[in-house]
Design an enzyme around this catalytic site. Structure first.
Site, PDB file in Angstrom:
ATOM      1  CD  GLN A 174      -0.942 -46.054 -86.725  1.00  0.00           C
ATOM      2  OE1 GLN A 174      -0.137 -46.765 -87.371  1.00  0.00           O
ATOM      3  NE2 GLN A 174      -1.534 -45.086 -87.142  1.00  0.00           N
ATOM      4  CG  ASN A 213       8.807 -48.955 -88.196  1.00  0.00           C
ATOM      5  OD1 ASN A 213       8.984 -47.398 -88.399  1.00  0.00           O
ATOM      6  ND2 ASN A 213       9.770 -49.340 -88.954  1.00  0.00           N
ATOM      7  CG  HIS A 214       3.922 -46.873 -82.967  1.00  0.00           C
ATOM      8  ND1 HIS A 214       4.029 -46.708 -82.696  1.00  0.00           N
ATOM      9  CD2 HIS A 214       4.880 -45.336 -83.770  1.00  0.00           C
ATOM     10  CE1 HIS A 214       4.342 -45.867 -81.287  1.00  0.00           C
ATOM     11  NE2 HIS A 214       4.642 -45.471 -82.359  1.00  0.00           N
ATOM     12  N   PRO A 215       3.260 -50.650 -85.429  1.00  0.00           N
ATOM     13  CG  PRO A 215       1.665 -52.478 -83.645  1.00  0.00           C
ATOM     14  CD  PRO A 215       2.605 -51.294 -83.727  1.00  0.00           C
TER      15      PRO A 215
END
Length: 206
Positions: free
Chosen positions: A84, A76-78
């Site tokens: 992101q 996942n991306h932040p």
């Protein structure tokens, strides 16, 4: 998909052309299809994948049947941060120093677990951190966002239980027998038994 005439080996995996493997261990008789990418994972004995599969940070059990275009454990991306985008936490390729090692290592440690004798249909996505129980079936095109109990058939987006493969009492006996952990000698001795009606099989080995 799996080619019946291919020669599999106990001592090394068969890896399809144009596949990339990094930081991954294999048990015996494993086959990867073409154009696979596997990173930071382990794959149990007799498991195989189709083409265009992407597996990250995952533990795959024994006798897993994985169809084409399956993605297991995508990172996942932040999205809670100002950006992101990849450059903001791993900017080496963009000329930015000081990649976010803590964030990257945290993603690697979020393990997806696929049980034994699991069938994963075409085009399935199984999110990171999910556990799929022994004997489960994931229908084609499903997006799995929650854990899947053993011997449960799920499908849809997001994936939901459709039915159970066997009654509970049969499931419990199969989990006790755990035939997938049999030695090669035991598999050879009892190979024909795996073709028995399920009631006869569990009664013979429980």
């Amino acid at each position: 998909m799996h080619i019946e005439t291919i020669q599999l080996y106990p001592d090394r995996p068969v890896i399809g052309v144009h596949s990339q493997v990094k930081d991954t261990t294999f048990e015996e008789y494993v086959e990867l299809g073409t154009f696979n990418s596997v990173d930071n994972s382990s794959i149990g004995g007799y498991s195989y994948t189709g083409s265009y599969c992407y597996i990250q940070n995952s533990v795959i059990g024994r006798f897993a049947s994985i169809s084409d275009m399956v993605r297991i454990g995508p990172t996942n991306h932040p999205y809670e941060r100002p950006s992101q985008h990849l450059f903001a936490y791993n900017g080496d390729g963009y000329g930015f120093p000081n990649k976010d090692s803590q964030f990257l290592e945290g993603r690697r440690q979020k393990v997806t677990t696929i049980g034994n004798d699991v069938w994963i249909g075409h085009g399935v996505t199984i999110q990171s951190g999910i556990t799929v129980g022994d004997g489960a079936v994931i229908g084609a095109g499903a997006v799995v966002t929650k854990d899947v109990p053993p011997y449960t058939i799920v499908g849809g987006i997001p994936a939901k239980p459709l039915k159970e493969r066997f009654p509970k009492e049969i499931q419990e006996k199969l989990l006790k027998i755990n035939w997938w952990n049999w030695s090669r000698k035991e598999l050879e001795e009892h190979y024909e038994d795996l073709k028995l009606p399920i009631e006869d099989f569990v009664e013979k080995f429980i």
